[in-house]
Design a protein around this motif. Structure first.
Motif, PDB file in Angstrom:
ATOM      1  N   TYR A   3       0.822  -1.215   0.032  1.00 24.52           N
ATOM      2  CA  TYR A   3      -0.064  -0.033  -0.158  1.00 24.52           C
ATOM      3  C   TYR A   3       0.962   1.167   0.155  1.00 24.52           C
ATOM      4  CZ  TYR A   3      -3.408   3.565   1.381  1.00 24.52           C
ATOM      5  OH  TYR A   3      -4.187   4.632   1.423  1.00 24.52           O
ATOM      6  N   ALA A   4       1.785   1.264   0.779  1.00 22.22           N
ATOM      7  CA  ALA A   4       2.839   2.390   0.805  1.00 22.22           C
ATOM      8  C   ALA A   4       3.346   2.827  -0.545  1.00 22.22           C
ATOM      9  CB  ALA A   4       3.874   2.122   2.039  1.00 22.22           C
ATOM     10  N   LEU A   5       3.770   1.631  -1.274  1.00 23.97           N
ATOM     11  CA  LEU A   5       4.259   1.915  -2.571  1.00 23.97           C
ATOM     12  C   LEU A   5       3.521   2.467  -3.466  1.00 23.97           C
ATOM     13  CD1 LEU A   5       6.990   1.724  -4.270  1.00 23.97           C
ATOM     14  CD2 LEU A   5       6.252  -0.668  -4.746  1.00 23.97           C
ATOM     15  N   GLY A   6       1.980   2.491  -3.454  1.00 22.63           N
ATOM     16  CA  GLY A   6       0.867   2.942  -4.295  1.00 22.63           C
ATOM     17  C   GLY A   6       0.551   4.277  -3.894  1.00 22.63           C
ATOM     18  N   LEU A   7       1.125   5.185  -2.853  1.00 25.44           N
ATOM     19  CA  LEU A   7       0.805   6.340  -2.516  1.00 25.44           C
ATOM     20  C   LEU A   7       1.244   7.360  -3.484  1.00 25.44           C
ATOM     21  CD1 LEU A   7       1.027   6.157   1.508  1.00 25.44           C
ATOM     22  CD2 LEU A   7      -0.973   6.132   0.173  1.00 25.44           C
ATOM     23  N   GLN A   8       0.840   8.636  -3.553  1.00 27.01           N
ATOM     24  CA  GLN A   8       1.480   9.451  -4.372  1.00 27.01           C
ATOM     25  C   GLN A   8       2.909   9.894  -4.309  1.00 27.01           C
ATOM     26  OE1 GLN A   8      -1.503  12.638  -4.089  1.00 27.01           O
ATOM     27  NE2 GLN A   8      -3.183  11.409  -5.574  1.00 27.01           N
ATOM     28  N   SER A   9       2.978   9.805  -2.764  1.00 27.50           N
ATOM     29  CA  SER A   9       4.382   9.845  -2.330  1.00 27.50           C
ATOM     30  C   SER A   9       4.929   8.786  -1.744  1.00 27.50           C
ATOM     31  CB  SER A   9       4.484  11.237  -1.237  1.00 27.50           C
ATOM     32  OG  SER A   9       4.281  12.224  -1.972  1.00 27.50           O
ATOM     33  N   PRO A  10       5.487   7.685  -2.173  1.00 26.95           N
ATOM     34  CA  PRO A  10       5.646   6.341  -1.583  1.00 26.95           C
ATOM     35  C   PRO A  10       6.541   6.337  -0.310  1.00 26.95           C
ATOM     36  CG  PRO A  10       5.986   6.250  -4.061  1.00 26.95           C
ATOM     37  CD  PRO A  10       5.753   7.595  -3.661  1.00 26.95           C
ATOM     38  N   ARG A  11       6.075   5.527   0.642  1.00 25.71           N
ATOM     39  CA  ARG A  11       6.737   5.144   1.983  1.00 25.71           C
ATOM     40  C   ARG A  11       7.779   3.914   1.672  1.00 25.71           C
ATOM     41  NH1 ARG A  11       4.236   9.840   1.558  1.00 25.71           N
ATOM     42  NH2 ARG A  11       3.997  10.855   3.760  1.00 25.71           N
ATOM     43  N   PRO A  12       8.666   3.870   2.544  1.00 23.31           N
ATOM     44  CA  PRO A  12       9.598   2.752   2.739  1.00 23.31           C
ATOM     45  C   PRO A  12       8.969   1.660   3.384  1.00 23.31           C
ATOM     46  CG  PRO A  12      10.370   4.320   4.182  1.00 23.31           C
ATOM     47  CD  PRO A  12       9.313   5.225   3.455  1.00 23.31           C
ATOM     48  N   CYS A  13       9.544   0.556   3.019  1.00 22.52           N
ATOM     49  CA  CYS A  13       9.273  -0.746   3.502  1.00 22.52           C
ATOM     50  C   CYS A  13       9.343  -0.645   5.349  1.00 22.52           C
ATOM     51  CB  CYS A  13      10.202  -1.880   3.387  1.00 22.52           C
ATOM     52  SG  CYS A  13       9.627  -2.445   1.787  1.00 22.52           S
ATOM     53  N   GLY A  14       8.548  -1.208   6.153  1.00 22.52           N
ATOM     54  CA  GLY A  14       8.580  -1.226   7.403  1.00 22.52           C
ATOM     55  C   GLY A  14       7.543  -0.264   7.998  1.00 22.52           C
ATOM     56  N   TRP A  15       6.590   0.359   7.269  1.00 19.99           N
ATOM     57  CA  TRP A  15       5.722   1.635   7.587  1.00 19.99           C
ATOM     58  C   TRP A  15       4.928   0.853   8.831  1.00 19.99           C
ATOM     59  CZ3 TRP A  15       1.416   4.126   4.583  1.00 19.99           C
ATOM     60  CH2 TRP A  15       1.339   5.302   5.017  1.00 19.99           C
ATOM     61  N   GLU A  16       4.407  -0.076   8.635  1.00 27.19           N
ATOM     62  CA  GLU A  16       3.631  -0.883   9.552  1.00 27.19           C
ATOM     63  C   GLU A  16       4.064  -1.102  10.946  1.00 27.19           C
ATOM     64  OE1 GLU A  16       0.504  -1.850   9.606  1.00 27.19           O
ATOM     65  OE2 GLU A  16       0.059  -1.476   7.494  1.00 27.19           O
ATOM     66  N   TYR A  17       5.473  -1.350  10.968  1.00 22.90           N
ATOM     67  CA  TYR A  17       6.022  -1.489  12.424  1.00 22.90           C
ATOM     68  C   TYR A  17       6.540  -0.252  12.979  1.00 22.90           C
ATOM     69  CZ  TYR A  17       6.570  -6.445  11.161  1.00 22.90           C
ATOM     70  OH  TYR A  17       6.169  -7.838  10.666  1.00 22.90           O
ATOM     71  N   THR A  18       6.729   0.791  12.160  1.00 24.28           N
ATOM     72  CA  THR A  18       7.321   1.894  12.736  1.00 24.28           C
ATOM     73  C   THR A  18       6.231   3.254  13.039  1.00 24.28           C
ATOM     74  OG1 THR A  18       7.856   2.911  10.532  1.00 24.28           O
ATOM     75  CG2 THR A  18       9.532   1.760  11.727  1.00 24.28           C
ATOM     76  N   HIS A  19       5.115   3.169  12.421  1.00 23.56           N
ATOM     77  CA  HIS A  19       4.170   4.172  12.649  1.00 23.56           C
ATOM     78  C   HIS A  19       3.525   4.229  13.940  1.00 23.56           C
ATOM     79  CE1 HIS A  19       1.118   7.149  11.337  1.00 23.56           C
ATOM     80  NE2 HIS A  19       1.579   7.116  10.198  1.00 23.56           N
ATOM     81  N   LYS A  20       3.411   5.328  14.635  1.00 20.06           N
ATOM     82  CA  LYS A  20       2.893   5.138  15.818  1.00 20.06           C
ATOM     83  C   LYS A  20       1.275   5.608  15.664  1.00 20.06           C
ATOM     84  CE  LYS A  20       6.810   5.613  17.726  1.00 20.06           C
ATOM     85  NZ  LYS A  20       7.502   4.315  18.381  1.00 20.06           N
ATOM     86  N   PRO A  21       0.735   5.142  16.808  1.00 19.80           N
ATOM     87  CA  PRO A  21      -0.896   5.660  16.830  1.00 19.80           C
ATOM     88  C   PRO A  21      -1.329   6.902  17.102  1.00 19.80           C
ATOM     89  CG  PRO A  21      -0.122   4.602  19.038  1.00 19.80           C
ATOM     90  CD  PRO A  21       1.211   4.534  18.120  1.00 19.80           C
ATOM     91  N   VAL A  22      -2.414   7.210  16.534  1.00 18.22           N
ATOM     92  CA  VAL A  22      -2.777   8.722  16.635  1.00 18.22           C
ATOM     93  C   VAL A  22      -3.208   8.830  17.844  1.00 18.22           C
ATOM     94  CG1 VAL A  22      -4.167  10.281  15.819  1.00 18.22           C
ATOM     95  CG2 VAL A  22      -3.560   8.401  14.019  1.00 18.22           C
ATOM     96  N   ILE A  23      -2.820   9.719  18.692  1.00 20.08           N
ATOM     97  CA  ILE A  23      -3.360  10.055  19.915  1.00 20.08           C
ATOM     98  C   ILE A  23      -3.804  11.577  19.945  1.00 20.08           C
ATOM     99  CG2 ILE A  23      -2.754   9.967  22.474  1.00 20.08           C
ATOM    100  CD1 ILE A  23      -0.576   8.131  21.869  1.00 20.08           C
ATOM    101  N   LEU A  24      -5.073  11.890  20.363  1.00 21.13           N
ATOM    102  CA  LEU A  24      -5.669  13.057  20.416  1.00 21.13           C
ATOM    103  C   LEU A  24      -5.676  13.265  21.876  1.00 21.13           C
ATOM    104  CD1 LEU A  24      -7.987  13.498  17.734  1.00 21.13           C
ATOM    105  CD2 LEU A  24      -5.638  13.719  17.800  1.00 21.13           C
ATOM    106  N   THR A  25      -5.347  14.523  22.720  1.00 17.95           N
ATOM    107  CA  THR A  25      -5.301  14.774  23.930  1.00 17.95           C
ATOM    108  C   THR A  25      -6.568  15.158  24.257  1.00 17.95           C
ATOM    109  OG1 THR A  25      -4.417  17.074  23.499  1.00 17.95           O
ATOM    110  CG2 THR A  25      -2.901  15.325  23.971  1.00 17.95           C
ATOM    111  N   LYS A  26      -7.499  15.502  23.344  1.00 18.39           N
ATOM    112  CA  LYS A  26      -8.704  16.065  23.885  1.00 18.39           C
ATOM    113  C   LYS A  26      -9.883  15.395  22.950  1.00 18.39           C
ATOM    114  CE  LYS A  26     -11.494  20.368  24.172  1.00 18.39           C
ATOM    115  NZ  LYS A  26     -11.611  21.899  24.032  1.00 18.39           N
ATOM    116  N   ALA A  27     -11.101  14.923  23.629  1.00 16.56           N
ATOM    117  CA  ALA A  27     -12.036  14.312  22.818  1.00 16.56           C
ATOM    118  C   ALA A  27     -13.036  15.355  22.379  1.00 16.56           C
ATOM    119  CB  ALA A  27     -12.612  13.187  23.689  1.00 16.56           C
ATOM    120  N   LYS A  28     -13.645  14.821  21.292  1.00 16.99           N
ATOM    121  CA  LYS A  28     -14.782  15.767  20.774  1.00 16.99           C
ATOM    122  C   LYS A  28     -16.061  15.875  21.577  1.00 16.99           C
ATOM    123  CE  LYS A  28     -17.707  16.498  16.825  1.00 16.99           C
ATOM    124  NZ  LYS A  28     -19.065  16.441  17.506  1.00 16.99           N
ATOM    125  N   ASP A  29     -16.505  17.084  22.042  1.00 19.05           N
ATOM    126  CA  ASP A  29     -17.691  16.875  22.833  1.00 19.05           C
ATOM    127  C   ASP A  29     -18.908  16.603  22.166  1.00 19.05           C
ATOM    128  OD1 ASP A  29     -16.387  17.731  25.237  1.00 19.05           O
ATOM    129  OD2 ASP A  29     -16.501  19.792  24.663  1.00 19.05           O
TER     130      ASP A  29
END
Length: 400
Positions: free
Chosen positions: A374-400
């Motif tokens: 999938y990463a290779l199919g992006l408009q700006s391809p990402r290198p191998c290992g993206w799944e292992y290195t990507h951090k989760p999305v953490i938002l400090t404030k919840a939507k009310d």
């Protein structure tokens, strides 16, 4: 705390999705956990935007915790899709409600259809009709309508069909999770623009090619910045590149490799193999595969599974883990509760989940390999290992 669950693709997140989350809160949910498809969706295609971008958009618009639906379920039939998703929500051990969008919004009719599909007489009638050359979907609708009357109406519309599958899986698991049917507003599943600024995801994906400004009126204000940044950074699928990638990969496969995929029957691997050798592009490949009893979506899923190396038994196995893609403050509260109730291990780290046994290792390795494609199919391809290195999305404030 009352936790609502949702199953989604958010491809992309739009006003209709925000409405569904709002309705689930009106039904009593104080916190919402979403099981979301990863980088590949049930249509048998890669998602327009990567999973983390879509997770962030959902967290900004009412979701609190995003869990990944593993690839073997996410790009599978409606039954397999629902099996994986409901099993994950049940695996949290603390979900009270399951909200789902549907065309009818009529929960009793959907529940009746779910019982009808489990009827042994219906099953036999479906087999007989399919032997006559019609598709599974048409055969099932006819068989249910003949024996259960109006319950057959729930098997002709895509979101109603998914709702029926969610209800079937809740019943099979003996789950106490209470279903909440939310009637879709505006455009239909594959329609265009509906009323009051609602548009279908398929319409928005098509209009995306015309520029982001063409779709912003149908998206919640909160996600505009996220999508603009994703577009600027090239975290959007390059459709033309992907089509050449997939067809090239299919041409490299043997008949035996095609035969390893899920839900193959009647020598379909031979049809797929022959089409891959003749087609000059992916659209031609699907045309060559086309037959009256096989839907276009089924052929897309079979081709994608072959290209990514999805082995047929994986979608029949129960999920081995819960992978966290993102959360906010309320999502952190869900995770704290799940630490005491969950029946499956939970982590954001694919590397950590990979160490949890044979099944977990197979799921994680597949996710990593598919993520690299999938990463290779992006408009700006990402290198191998993206799944292992990507951090989760953490938002400090919840939507009310």
């Amino acid at each position: 705390m009352r936790i609502g669950g949702v199953v989604a693709e958010y491809n992309p997140f739009h006003n209709g999705h925000a409405y569904q989350l709002m309705e689930l809160r009106r039904a009593g949910a104080t916190h919402i956990a979403v099981v979301m498809s990863g980088n590949f969706v049930q249509r048998g295609e890669p998602a327009l935007l990567d999973k983390w971008t879509r997770a962030e958009a959902a967290l900004l618009c009412g979701a609190d915790l995003i869990l990944e639906l593993p690839l073997p379920y996410g790009a599978a039939t409606a039954e397999r899709f629902a099996f994986g998703a409901v099993s994950l929500l049940e695996g949290l051990g603390c979900v009270d409600l399951l909200g789902f969008g549907c065309e009818s919004g009529d929960l009793p009719v959907l529940q009746r259809a779910a019982r009808a599909v489990e009827d042994p007489e219906v099953y036999e009638a479906v087999r007989e009709r399919m032997a006559g050359g019609i598709s599974f979907a048409a055969a099932r609708e006819e068989a249910v309508r003949e024996r259960w009357g109006e319950a057959g109406d729930a098997l002709r519309r895509p979101n109603d069909i998914l709702a029926v599958e969610y209800l079937r899986q809740l019943g099979r698991l003996g789950s106490p999770i209470r279903p909440v049917a939310v009637a879709r507003k505006g455009a239909g599943h594959d329609g265009g623009i509906g009323e009051d600024g609602f548009a279908s995801a398929s319409f928005l994906r098509a209009r995306w090619e015309d520029g982001l400004e063409a779709v912003l009126p149908y998206l919640p204000q909160q996600v505009h910045g996220v999508y603009k940044q994703a577009r600027a950074e090239g975290r959007v699928l390059d459709r033309e590149r992907w089509q050449w990638m997939e067809l090239s990969g299919l041409r490299a496969l043997s008949i035996e490799a095609f035969a390893q995929g899920p839900d193959l029957s009647e020598g379909l691997e031979n049809r797929l193999y022959a089409a891959s050798r003749q087609a000059g592009n992916l659209s031609e490949f699907y045309s060559l595969c086309k037959a009256k009893r096989y839907s276009h979506a089924r052929m897309r899923r079979l081709a994608l599974a072959a290209f990514l190396g999805v082995e047929g038994d994986l979608c029949r196995l129960p999920p081995p883990y819960l992978r966290v893609l993102g959360f906010n403050g309320r999502g952190r509260e869900i995770l704290a509760k799940a630490a005491k109730t969950a029946r499956l291990p939970i982590s954001h780290s694919l590397a950590r989940l990979e160490q949890l046994g044979d099944a977990a290792a197979r799921f994680a390795a597949l996710e990593a390999k598919a993520g690299d494609q999938y990463a290779l199919g992006l408009q700006s391809p990402r290198p191998c290992g993206w799944e292992y290195t990507h951090k989760p999305v953490i938002l400090t404030k919840a939507k009310d």
